[in-house]
Design an enzyme around this catalytic site. Structure first.
Site: not given
Ligand code: NDP
Length: 364
Positions: A213, A128
């Site tokens: 949410y 989401k």
């Molecule tokens: P993060 O910033 O922690 O992680 C995102 C990951 O995406 C990065 O670590 C990286 O992984 C990859 N990535 C690729 N391109 C980019 C870029 N240009 N900038 C930043 N990251 C990039 O975010 P979250 O994990 O917190 O969030 C990811 C998704 O999950 C979002 O859509 C968020 O809304 C959702 N989410 C849902 C939750 C829930 O409870 N359902 C809770 C938290 C988040 P790599 O280094 O491996 O390439």
């Protein structure tokens, strides 16, 4: 757990609540997931959950950081050949171990990787918010439909015991006729350089992230679709965190029954709350949608009861979500939180932003 009663009350949740193993006779192995994006959610929250799953297993990783992916692969028994970068992502097509791609990327990347995954012949579970516009959501649904692949959105609260019980109680009239719902979600956002504060990657501020949410709660607690929305934004644009996206936004939804929902999201206060008021009582959750530690009360006839919900069908909401998607693929049934559900929310999100911008009520 009273499975039969819940099946009747929650309708399409029946598949989710099927006794363990029953829906999976059609397959001999748990379905294989590729996690795309090894950030906080994909790496710290989702990957550790596969040990709690019955029908899902981790088989591949997609990351821009190969060294990190190699470390994660070693720790979780994923073979080196099943590590992909964003550039060679489409090669997942040639890996028959991958059944489902779980998109855990910044919001602005959801549409691209969902569409590429579907074109590579994979089913998709996408985090989401589904995407950052209605047009993107529609393109994702079209791509998955064309490829005959399932699409589910990571609405984990539909697999969380307190929220499931709250929905059941609301439907069973535990609070009487529903008059209003209130829901507020937010946290204090710190670092201005984070992608969540950059419009191109986030699509918006607290509404896209936490407001989803509150919006979901308004819809699943009332069980109705809103017909109008009125919104107001409050953001200090001098704050470097909020040069591109909103901090606080509140909106009122009007439902056909006459019930209303007052919702709010913010990046400058910690809040996590759902309240349903009926003409005979209330159902309240606080915290409402956390990973664990949620609490619920029902007030009726001057009495306040703290509710311990029956245990959910899965060990955790995350495992329930992963296994529900796997079971949907195995049985050919629609996930209970499909792409269409994400699209419904995005239509309302666009109307909320428009209402705040134009200062008027938007009919839905
Ligand atoms: P993060 O910033 O922690 O992680 C995102 C990951 O995406 C990065 O670590 C990286 O992984 C990859 N990535 C690729 N391109 C980019 C870029 N240009 N900038 C930043 N990251 C990039 O975010 P979250 O994990 O917190 O969030 C990811 C998704 O999950 C979002 O859509 C968020 O809304 C959702 N989410 C849902 C939750 C829930 O409870 N359902 C809770 C938290 C988040 P790599 O280094 O491996 O390439």
């Amino acid at each position: 757990m009273d499975i039969g009663r819940r099946d009747v009350l929650l309708g399409s949740a029946a598949l989710l609540l099927a006794p363990a193993g029953s829906a999976c006779a059609a397959t001999e192995r748990p379905l294989g997931y590729a996690i795309v994006g090894l950030g906080y959610y994909g790496l710290d929250v989702i990957i550790p959950q596969f040990v709690n799953c019955e029908h899902s297993r981790l088989v591949a990783l997609v990351s821009g950081d190969r060294a990190k992916a190699q470390r994660v692969a070693r720790a979780h028994g994923v073979p080196e050949r099943a590590i992909y970068s964003y550039a060679d992502f489409d090669k997942i097509r040639d890996n028959p171990e991958i059944d489902i791609v779980y998109v855990c990327l910044p919001n602005g990347m959801h549409a691209e990787y969902t569409i590429r995954a579907a074109r590579a012949g994979k089913h998709v579970l996408c985090e989401k918010p589904m995407a950052i516009s209605v047009a993107e959501c529609e393109a994702m649904i079209t791509a998955c439909r064309k490829a005959d692949r399932k699409l589910m959105i990571g609405y984990r609260c539909h697999f969380e015991a307190h929220n499931l019980e709250a929905m059941r109680l609301a439907r069973s009239g535990a609070a009487g006729k529903i008059r209003y719902v209130r829901s507020e979600h937010g946290f204090v956002q710190g670092d201005p350089s984070k992608w969540r504060l950059k419009r191109a990657l986030s699509g918006g501020g607290s509404l896209m992230d936490m407001g989803i949410y509150s919006l979901q709660a308004a819809r699943y607690m009332t069980g109705e679709e809103p017909v109008a929305v009125t919104a107001r934004e409050s953001t200090d644009r001098r704050d470097p965190r909020f040069s591109e996206v909103e901090d606080m936004i509140e909106w009122t939804l009007e439902f056909p029954s006459g019930a209303i929902a007052g919702c709010q999201s913010m990046y400058s206060a910690n809040q996590n709350h759902i309240l349903l008021m009926g003409d005979a009582g209330r159902i309240e959750l606080e915290p409402a949608t956390r990973y664990d530690g949620n609490q619920m009360w029902v007030g009726k006839d001057g009495r306040e009861r703290k509710i311990t919900p029956p245990p959910g069908p899965a060990k955790t909401q995350f495992a329930g979500q992963l296994d529900h998607m796997a079971q949907s693929v195995m049985t050919g049934r629609q996930p209970i939180v499909s792409g269409e559900e994400g699209l419904r929310d995005m239509r309302i999100v666009e109307a909320i932003y428009r209402s705040a911008r134009e200062g008027r009520t938007i009919k839905l």
